[in-house]
Design a protein around this motif. Structure first.
Motif, PDB file in Angstrom:
ATOM      1  N   PHE A 141       0.832  -1.209   0.000  1.00 12.03           N
ATOM      2  CA  PHE A 141       0.000   0.000   0.000  1.00 12.03           C
ATOM      3  C   PHE A 141       0.862   1.252   0.000  1.00 12.03           C
ATOM      4  O   PHE A 141       0.534   2.248  -0.668  1.00 12.03           O
ATOM      5  CB  PHE A 141      -0.913  -0.003   1.219  1.00 12.03           C
ATOM      6  N   LEU A 146      -1.372   4.161  -1.133  1.00 17.77           N
ATOM      7  CA  LEU A 146      -2.604   3.939  -0.375  1.00 17.77           C
ATOM      8  C   LEU A 146      -2.323   4.023   1.130  1.00 17.77           C
ATOM      9  O   LEU A 146      -1.191   3.804   1.565  1.00 17.77           O
ATOM     10  CB  LEU A 146      -3.196   2.560  -0.716  1.00 17.77           C
ATOM     11  N   GLN A 148      -2.014   3.020   5.030  1.00 18.66           N
ATOM     12  CA  GLN A 148      -1.650   1.792   5.704  1.00 18.66           C
ATOM     13  C   GLN A 148      -2.608   1.544   6.872  1.00 18.66           C
ATOM     14  O   GLN A 148      -3.220   2.462   7.401  1.00 18.66           O
ATOM     15  CB  GLN A 148      -0.202   1.864   6.196  1.00 18.66           C
ATOM     16  N   TRP A 149      -2.710   0.272   7.264  1.00 22.69           N
ATOM     17  CA  TRP A 149      -3.713  -0.120   8.241  1.00 22.69           C
ATOM     18  C   TRP A 149      -3.069  -0.820   9.434  1.00 22.69           C
ATOM     19  O   TRP A 149      -1.985  -1.393   9.322  1.00 22.69           O
ATOM     20  CB  TRP A 149      -4.732  -1.065   7.605  1.00 22.69           C
TER      21      TRP A 149
END
Length: 292
Positions: A141, A146, A148-149
Motif C-alpha cells: 500500500f 494507499l 496503511q492499516w
C-alpha cells in the motif's frame, strides 16, 4: 432368524463407531456440562454442584462480553464475505470462462491449507508496521500511495480484519457448493423464463437464486459453526491478545493459564450451545425434507 442374519452383521460393523462416539463425543459433552455446574475453580477444589450459577456469573466478566462481541463481528464478516465471494466466483465459473478447471483448482487450493498455516502467512501480510518498518500488505500500500492499516490491532475493526484470512480460505469451498447448485438448475427452466420475457438478471433472480436456497443454507450452517468455534486461526495470527479475544481463546486462558476448570467448561458449554443453534435446526430441516 433370517432378519437377524440381515441386520446383525451391519450392527456389529458399526458398533465400535457407536461406542467411540458415545464415549468421546456425547460422554465428553456430558462431562463438560457437569463440570460447568460445579464450583471447581481451581485444580485442587472438590467441585460441588452449583447449578447454573457459572452460566450466569460469567456475564459479569467484561472479558466475556468482549470475546462475544468479537466472535459476532468475526462471524458476520466471515460468513457474509465467504458467501458473497464464493457466490461471485461460482457465477463466473458458471458462465463458462476459458481455463475453468485451472481457476477452479486455484480457488479450491486454500481449503487444503490448515488454519494454522493460513494464520502464519496472513500474520506477515497483515503486519501493522508502517513507514520503513512496513511489511506485507502495508508495504504494498505504501508503494502505490494507499493508506496503511493496523489490521487486527485496530480497536474497532480488528476482528473484521481477522476474518479476511478465513474468507480467503473458505470462499473456494463455498464456490464449489454454489457451482454445483448452478449446474443443477435445469436449462429448460432458464429457457422457459427467457421465452416469457425475463432478462438474464431476471432469470437468476426469479429462477436460479430461489433454487439455490438449500445450498445457501448449507453453506451458512458450515461457515457459521466454523466461525463460532474459531481458535487456531486467532492463535496463529495474533496469539492470546485481548484485542482479538474470542470465546475459544478465553476458554484456553481460563483452563491452562488461570487454572479454572469450571470457567473453562462454562465457556465451552456456551460454544457448544451456540453451534447447536446453527446445526440442530439444519438437521431437523434435512430430516423433514428427506421424509417428503
Amino acid at each position: 432368524m433370517r432378519r437377524a442374519r440381515t441386520w446383525l452383521p451391519g450392527l456389529l460393523l458399526v458398533t465400535p463407531s457407536i461406542i467411540a462416539i458415545a464415549v468421546f463425543v456425547y460422554g465428553m459433552l456430558g462431562w463438560n456440562f457437569r463440570l460447568a455446574m460445579t464450583d471447581k475453580h481451581s485444580e485442587v477444589a472438590e467441585g460441588k454442584f452449583v447449578g447454573l450459577k457459572n452460566f450466569v456469573d460469567i456475564w459479569d466478566l467484561p472479558r466475556w462480553h468482549l470475546s462475544v462481541n468479537h466472535a459476532l463481528m468475526f462471524t458476520v464478516v466471515f460468513v457474509g464475505g465467504a458467501l458473497l465471494l464464493g457466490w461471485f466466483l461460482a457465477f463466473l465459473m458458471e458462465k463458462g470462462i476459458r481455463g475453468e478447471a485451472t481457476f477452479r483448482s486455484i480457488y479450491l487450493f486454500p481449503m487444503a491449507v490448515s488454519f494454522i498455516a493460513t494464520g502464519i502467512v496472513w500474520r506477515w501480510l497483515m503486519n501493522s508496521g508502517t513507514g520503513e518498518q512496513a511489511v506485507g500488505l502495508n508495504r504494498l500500500f505504501a508503494a502505490i500511495g494507499l493508506p496503511q492499516w493496523e489490521w487486527f490491532r485496530d480497536d474497532d475493526w480488528g476482528m473484521a480484519a481477522m476474518a479476511i484470512p478465513a474468507v480467503w480460505q473458505m470462499s473456494g469451498y463455498v464456490m464449489a457448493l454454489f457451482l454445483a447448485g448452478f449446474r443443477g438448475v435445469p436449462e429448460e427452466l432458464r429457457e422457459a423464463a427467457r421465452v416469457d420475457g425475463c432478462t438474464e438478471w431476471g432469470v437468476y433472480r426469479y429462477v436460479v437464486l430461489p433454487l439455490l436456497r438449500p445450498v445457501t443454507l448449507s453453506a451458512l450452517i458450515i461457515l457459521g459453526h466454523i466461525s463460532l468455534k474459531v481458535f487456531d486461526l486467532i492463535m496463529a495470527v495474533s496469539g492470546k491478545q485481548i484485542i482479538t479475544d474470542v470465546p475459544a481463546v478465553f476458554m484456553w486462558v481460563a483452563v491452562f493459564d488461570s487454572h479454572d476448570p469450571a470457567k473453562g467448561a462454562t465457556i465451552a458449554s456456551y460454544i457448544v450451545l451456540s453451534v447447536a443453534i446453527f446445526v440442530v435446526p439444519y438437521l431437523i430441516w434435512s430430516v423433514r425434507k428427506e421424509r417428503r
